[in-house]
Design an enzyme around this catalytic site. Sequence first.
Site, PDB file in Angstrom:
ATOM      1  N   TYR A   1      42.158  31.668  78.058  1.00  0.00           N
ATOM      2  CA  TYR A   1      43.341  31.242  77.293  1.00  0.00           C
ATOM      3  C   TYR A   1      44.446  32.294  77.382  1.00  0.00           C
ATOM      4  CZ  TYR A   1      46.323  30.383  73.199  1.00  0.00           C
ATOM      5  OH  TYR A   1      47.407  30.191  72.373  1.00  0.00           O
TER       6      TYR A   1
ATOM      7  N   THR B 191      51.288  34.246  72.962  1.00  0.00           N
ATOM      8  CA  THR B 191      50.304  34.537  71.919  1.00  0.00           C
ATOM      9  C   THR B 191      49.922  36.014  71.904  1.00  0.00           C
ATOM     10  OG1 THR B 191      47.952  34.225  71.387  1.00  0.00           O
ATOM     11  CG2 THR B 191      48.582  33.688  73.607  1.00  0.00           C
TER      12      THR B 191
HETATM   13  N1  LIG Z   1      48.484  27.502  66.508  1.00  0.00           N
HETATM   14  C1  LIG Z   1      48.430  28.834  66.677  1.00  0.00           C
HETATM   15  O1  LIG Z   1      47.947  29.600  65.827  1.00  0.00           O
HETATM   16  C2  LIG Z   1      49.017  29.446  67.931  1.00  0.00           C
HETATM   17  C3  LIG Z   1      48.982  30.844  68.084  1.00  0.00           C
HETATM   18  C4  LIG Z   1      49.524  31.404  69.247  1.00  0.00           C
HETATM   19  C5  LIG Z   1      50.085  30.581  70.221  1.00  0.00           C
HETATM   20  N2  LIG Z   1      50.077  29.234  70.057  1.00  0.00           N
HETATM   21  C6  LIG Z   1      50.660  28.400  71.125  1.00  0.00           C
HETATM   22  O2  LIG Z   1      51.619  27.536  70.570  1.00  0.00           O
HETATM   23  C7  LIG Z   1      51.641  26.287  71.263  1.00  0.00           C
HETATM   24  C8  LIG Z   1      51.534  25.162  70.258  1.00  0.00           C
HETATM   25  O3  LIG Z   1      50.316  25.294  69.517  1.00  0.00           O
HETATM   26  P1  LIG Z   1      49.904  24.176  68.473  1.00  0.00           P
HETATM   27  O4  LIG Z   1      48.977  24.793  67.498  1.00  0.00           O
HETATM   28  O5  LIG Z   1      51.122  23.472  67.997  1.00  0.00           O
HETATM   29  O6  LIG Z   1      49.062  23.196  69.431  1.00  0.00           O
HETATM   30  P2  LIG Z   1      48.959  21.597  69.415  1.00  0.00           P
HETATM   31  O7  LIG Z   1      47.729  21.246  70.173  1.00  0.00           O
HETATM   32  O8  LIG Z   1      49.108  21.076  68.027  1.00  0.00           O
HETATM   33  O9  LIG Z   1      50.253  21.175  70.258  1.00  0.00           O
HETATM   34  C9  LIG Z   1      50.277  21.158  71.659  1.00  0.00           C
HETATM   35  C10 LIG Z   1      50.982  19.890  72.088  1.00  0.00           C
HETATM   36  O10 LIG Z   1      51.072  19.879  73.521  1.00  0.00           O
HETATM   37  C11 LIG Z   1      50.725  18.581  73.989  1.00  0.00           C
HETATM   38  N3  LIG Z   1      50.242  18.734  75.358  1.00  0.00           N
HETATM   39  C12 LIG Z   1      49.121  19.381  75.782  1.00  0.00           C
HETATM   40  N4  LIG Z   1      49.034  19.316  77.120  1.00  0.00           N
HETATM   41  C13 LIG Z   1      50.123  18.634  77.556  1.00  0.00           C
HETATM   42  C14 LIG Z   1      50.597  18.227  78.833  1.00  0.00           C
HETATM   43  N5  LIG Z   1      49.907  18.500  79.963  1.00  0.00           N
HETATM   44  N6  LIG Z   1      51.768  17.543  78.913  1.00  0.00           N
HETATM   45  C15 LIG Z   1      52.458  17.226  77.796  1.00  0.00           C
HETATM   46  N7  LIG Z   1      52.050  17.563  76.558  1.00  0.00           N
HETATM   47  C16 LIG Z   1      50.895  18.250  76.444  1.00  0.00           C
HETATM   48  C17 LIG Z   1      49.686  18.071  73.001  1.00  0.00           C
HETATM   49  O11 LIG Z   1      49.573  16.648  73.001  1.00  0.00           O
HETATM   50  C18 LIG Z   1      50.230  18.616  71.682  1.00  0.00           C
HETATM   51  O12 LIG Z   1      51.139  17.710  71.083  1.00  0.00           O
HETATM   52  C19 LIG Z   1      50.492  26.338  72.261  1.00  0.00           C
HETATM   53  O13 LIG Z   1      51.011  26.602  73.539  1.00  0.00           O
HETATM   54  C20 LIG Z   1      49.632  27.490  71.766  1.00  0.00           C
HETATM   55  O14 LIG Z   1      48.956  28.114  72.807  1.00  0.00           O
HETATM   56  C21 LIG Z   1      49.572  28.636  68.938  1.00  0.00           C
END
Ligand SMILES: NC(=O)c1ccc[n+]([C@@H]2O[C@H](COP(=O)([O-])OP(=O)(O)OC[C@H]3O[C@@H](n4cnc5c(N)ncnc54)[C@H](O)[C@@H]3O)[C@@H](O)[C@H]2O)c1
Length: 325
Positions: A142, A118
């Site tokens: 985070y 991120t």
């Molecule tokens: N959405 C954004 O704007 C954004 C920006 C920068 C980085 N990210 C990163 O991208 C990734 C995905 O983000 P997102 O928005 O799709 O989030 P999200 O919460 O929709 O998806 C995360 C998934 O991981 C699963 N999960 C969480 N902990 C777990 C564990 N211990 N074991 C197995 N599964 C687990 C959740 O059930 C979920 O399906 C994250 O790592 C986030 O930090 C997202």
Amino acid sequence: MTKTILVAGGAGYVGSHACLALAENDFTPVVFDNFSNGHKDFVQWGPYVEGDIRDREALKAAFDHYKPIGVMHFAGFIEVGFSVANPAAFYDNNVCGSINLINAAMDSGVKAFVFSSTCATYGEPKYTPIDESHPQNPINPYGNTKLIVEKYLSDLQTYCGFQSIPLRYFNAAGADTEGRIGEKHDPETHAIPIAIEAAMGKRDGFKVLGSDYNTRDGSCIRDYIHVTDLADAHLKALNYLLQGNPGKPFNLGTGTGTSVIELVDNIRDVANQSFEVTMASPRPGDSPTLVAQNSSAFARLGWKPQRDLNTIITDAWNWHQKMEH
Ligand SMILES: NC(=O)c1ccc[n+]([C@@H]2O[C@H](COP(=O)([O-])OP(=O)(O)OC[C@H]3O[C@@H](n4cnc5c(N)ncnc54)[C@H](O)[C@@H]3O)[C@@H](O)[C@H]2O)c1
């Protein structure tokens, strides 16, 4: 030959779009997700394993059974507020879980590991647009957890030859244009879905958090990147590693900043609905401007975002309409 990719967190927002991109390009995505924030109905392009990345036995069983050639890692907690309220839980999931997953991938001989990092790893920008050599000084747990995982991957690359690419996203937004999947977080903390819910009458208006920043209209400026463009970048990063190139981090953003006030105006236009917008106090730790320098991803991966802000908002709006019915 089946080209299987293990997608940790593939039932979530960005991960499910990556599964779609993988399936469209002759890979078989195997989702590994504990469904803490994911959705079973987002798993549409391959099998899933219900498991937790903190559970080493479950990981080993999944790697032994599916023998993936690559891993995409999206699993973890994503909410900055929760990371401040409960850093221990955050480090356990995002750091310990990630280390387990990386070790399981390395033990099973995986050749390509793509990690969701991120722009929060940069902290307060010293200059914009932000390139990949900008100093990384996160200002919340985070961002710290993501940076620790990046450093672990970097050490494994240097000392063990385990190749990986951390992708530093800016603001993921939008939804699959065909409306099969989209953004569904609980709680929702992202500006676009919140403003759309306000336009749909599901919230009492929208609060602009800070209107006194040193920006063109006083509100924060962010770089919104379509989730399908992110998915495409993951695919290109995976192929780059599978072709034997050395890993390195890449920024994923459009390079164009949009202020929160401009964003809300755009959402009003697309929705054709007015809603109340109020100016509120800034959130501690929010930077005035976060915009990506994305030329490295173009030079090395051949990746360029294809979708503009209007497409992002239209796709997000259509997805929210679909969820309603
Ligand atoms: N959405 C954004 O704007 C954004 C920006 C920068 C980085 N990210 C990163 O991208 C990734 C995905 O983000 P997102 O928005 O799709 O989030 P999200 O919460 O929709 O998806 C995360 C998934 O991981 C699963 N999960 C969480 N902990 C777990 C564990 N211990 N074991 C197995 N599964 C687990 C959740 O059930 C979920 O399906 C994250 O790592 C986030 O930090 C997202």
